[in-house]
Motif scaffolding. Structure first.
Motif, PDB file in Angstrom:
ATOM      1  N   ALA A   1       0.879  -1.093  -0.020  1.00 33.78           N
ATOM      2  CA  ALA A   1       0.091  -0.012   0.055  1.00 33.78           C
ATOM      3  C   ALA A   1       0.828   1.136  -0.027  1.00 33.78           C
ATOM      4  O   ALA A   1       0.458   2.465  -0.606  1.00 33.78           O
ATOM      5  CB  ALA A   1      -0.956  -0.047   1.143  1.00 33.78           C
ATOM      6  N   LYS A   2       1.905   1.303   0.828  1.00 29.03           N
ATOM      7  CA  LYS A   2       2.599   2.585   0.960  1.00 29.03           C
ATOM      8  C   LYS A   2       4.089   2.571   0.284  1.00 29.03           C
ATOM      9  O   LYS A   2       4.696   3.502   0.366  1.00 29.03           O
ATOM     10  CB  LYS A   2       2.985   2.690   2.690  1.00 29.03           C
ATOM     11  N   ARG A   3       4.371   1.205  -0.290  1.00 27.79           N
ATOM     12  CA  ARG A   3       5.758   1.188  -0.927  1.00 27.79           C
ATOM     13  C   ARG A   3       6.783   1.588   0.122  1.00 27.79           C
ATOM     14  O   ARG A   3       7.717   2.107  -0.278  1.00 27.79           O
ATOM     15  CB  ARG A   3       6.007   2.133  -2.078  1.00 27.79           C
ATOM     16  N   THR A   4       6.660   1.298   1.244  1.00 23.81           N
ATOM     17  CA  THR A   4       7.577   1.336   2.205  1.00 23.81           C
ATOM     18  C   THR A   4       8.853   0.569   2.297  1.00 23.81           C
ATOM     19  O   THR A   4      10.017   1.163   2.575  1.00 23.81           O
ATOM     20  CB  THR A   4       7.102   1.059   3.865  1.00 23.81           C
ATOM     21  N   TYR A   5       8.623  -0.429   1.470  1.00 26.37           N
ATOM     22  CA  TYR A   5      10.049  -1.312   1.383  1.00 26.37           C
ATOM     23  C   TYR A   5      10.073  -1.844  -0.127  1.00 26.37           C
ATOM     24  O   TYR A   5       8.960  -1.701  -0.730  1.00 26.37           O
ATOM     25  CB  TYR A   5       9.901  -2.709   2.533  1.00 26.37           C
TER      26      TYR A   5
END
Length: 139
Positions: A23-27
């Protein structure tokens, strides 16, 4: 919660980190490991968004099994940016037979916990998850 076939539970962190990647492209990627003593799948390594595919493949142990998720971004022929979330079952030929069996028997249940996987790869050596393979499977 544990699966009768493998007895492996899935740590909540596994799903939470996957949702953040999706969802957030955190990794860029997540490497998961089965902790046999605790009988559960845990997060072993998180790849930063700036890290590339080489960083990801370098984080897979040469002689141990792992599950991994990789967020592959690419451009279509029409120059449209896209991404595909890959699930990789890493099971090198040099890993222990018991380990291969545990990972194989737990894979489907674990994969079901990660909602949003678009492509699955099974790999036993680095050539099976080369960047060219990823690119060909992404389209």
């Amino acid at each position: 919660m544990a699966n009768a076939a493998s007895g492996m539970a899935v740590h909540d962190d596994c799903k939470l980190k996957f949702l953040e990647l999706k969802a957030k492209r955190t990794y860029r990627f997540i490497v998961y490991k089965i902790e046999e003593k605790q009988k559960q799948v845990i997060v072993e390594k998180l790849g930063e968004p700036a890290q590339g595919y080489e960083d990801f493949t370098a984080s897979l142990p040469a002689d141990e099994c792992r599950y991994a998720v990789y967020d592959f971004e690419f451009m279509t022929e029409g120059n449209v940016p896209k991404s595909r979330i890959f699930f990789i079952a890493w099971s090198p030929d040099t890993s222990k037979v018991r380990s291969k069996m545990i990972y194989a028997s737990s894979k489907d249940r674990f994969k079901r916990e990660l909602d949003g996987i678009q492509v699955e790869l099974q790999a036993t050596d680095p050539t099976e998850i080369g960047l060219d393979v990823i690119k060909s499977r992404a389209n």
